[in-house]
Design a protein around this motif. Structure first.
Motif, short mmCIF file in Angstrom:
data_model
loop_
_atom_site.label_atom_id
_atom_site.label_comp_id
_atom_site.label_asym_id
_atom_site.label_seq_id
_atom_site.Cartn_x
_atom_site.Cartn_y
_atom_site.Cartn_z
N GLN A 166 42.39 36.92 35.84
CA GLN A 166 41.94 36.50 37.16
C GLN A 166 41.44 35.05 37.12
OE1 GLN A 166 38.82 39.00 38.65
NE2 GLN A 166 39.18 38.40 40.76
N GLY A 167 40.83 34.66 36.01
CA GLY A 167 40.34 33.29 35.87
C GLY A 167 41.44 32.25 35.84
N LYS A 184 47.65 38.48 42.48
CA LYS A 184 47.05 39.80 42.35
C LYS A 184 48.03 40.86 41.85
CE LYS A 184 44.20 43.11 44.83
NZ LYS A 184 43.44 43.37 46.05
N GLY A 185 49.23 40.89 42.37
CA GLY A 185 50.21 41.89 41.94
C GLY A 185 50.58 41.76 40.48
N VAL A 186 50.77 40.53 40.03
CA VAL A 186 51.10 40.28 38.63
C VAL A 186 49.90 40.63 37.74
CG1 VAL A 186 51.74 38.49 36.96
CG2 VAL A 186 52.75 38.50 39.24
N THR A 228 49.56 44.41 37.47
CA THR A 228 50.64 44.92 36.63
C THR A 228 50.38 44.61 35.16
OG1 THR A 228 52.20 44.61 38.45
CG2 THR A 228 53.13 44.84 36.23
N ALA A 229 49.97 43.38 34.87
CA ALA A 229 49.70 43.01 33.48
C ALA A 229 48.53 43.81 32.91
CB ALA A 229 49.41 41.52 33.38
N THR A 230 47.51 44.02 33.72
CA THR A 230 46.36 44.80 33.26
C THR A 230 46.75 46.25 33.01
OG1 THR A 230 44.88 43.35 34.52
CG2 THR A 230 43.98 45.45 33.80
N LEU A 231 47.57 46.82 33.88
CA LEU A 231 48.02 48.20 33.66
C LEU A 231 48.93 48.30 32.44
CD1 LEU A 231 48.66 49.41 37.32
CD2 LEU A 231 46.85 50.15 35.75
N ILE A 232 49.75 47.29 32.21
CA ILE A 232 50.60 47.29 31.01
C ILE A 232 49.71 47.26 29.76
CG2 ILE A 232 52.21 45.89 29.65
CD1 ILE A 232 53.59 45.19 32.32
#
Length: 191
Positions: free
Chosen positions: A107-108, A113-115, A118-122
């Motif tokens: 986020q920094g 937001k979508g990417v 997605t990256a955090t869920l991956i």
């Protein structure tokens, strides 16, 4: 109301806790290192001579110290020790903290937001992250502390937040506390 990172972290905690229950009750899977750390925490509170030194110096003391409040529930819930649940809870919590820090770091960098989600869920649903978030070992604790220190440093560099820099420093000290025994033992082994 939970923020985006907090919501994903809570979801990750419940995923890690559910996988942990599956490991313990269905597969009867116990990591030996994790069981040793739970045992050390148990000896501190319930041995014939309860004292903090019962943690010993074979394993790093931080995981056993973090497990003490959960192990204290042993008289009412014996499974926290007999099945090693105390270690699994600690790693699930630190797995969720690591997921939060991962999301906050991305986020920094002003990732859309979508990417970012997605990256955090991956990251959170990576099979190795799930495994180490559920098995009671300290690997994810180290990853979480490392991500926390990076998160605090990046937030300080971007926004000048001394509070976040101090939180990152505390995460770094947790990480360092886990590695201090390795750094003390290694030169002796090389000589």
């Amino acid at each position: 109301m939970l923020s985006e990172g907090q919501g994903i972290a809570v979801l990750a905690f419940f995923v890690y806790a559910a996988v942990s229950v599956y490991f313990i009750y269905d597969l009867h899977y116990y990591a030996g290192d994790a069981a040793s750390r739970v045992s050390n925490a148990y000896y501190v509170l319930f041995s014939r001579d309860p004292h903090l030194g019962a943690i010993g110096l074979i394993w790093n003391p931080l995981p056993s110290l973090l497990e003490l409040p959960i192990v204290a529930l042993h008289p009412w819930f014996p499974a926290v020790v007999s099945r090693g649940i105390a270690g699994n809870v600690v790693t699930a919590v630190f797995g969720a903290i690591g997921v939060y820090h991962f999301n906050h770091i991305i986020q920094g960098f002003t990732v859309p937001k979508g990417v970012r989600i997605t990256a955090t869920l991956i990251f959170a649903l990576n099979p190795f992250i799930i495994l180490y978030g559920a098995n009671g070992m300290t690997d994810l604790l180290w990853v979480s502390c490392m991500l926390g220190s990076y998160d605090g440093l990046f937030d300080y560099l971007q926004h000048g937040s001394l509070r976040r820099l101090m939180a990152g420093g505390i995460s770094e000290e947790f990480l360092r506390c886990s590695f201090v025994l390795v750094s003390v033992k290694t030169p002796g082994l090389l000589c």
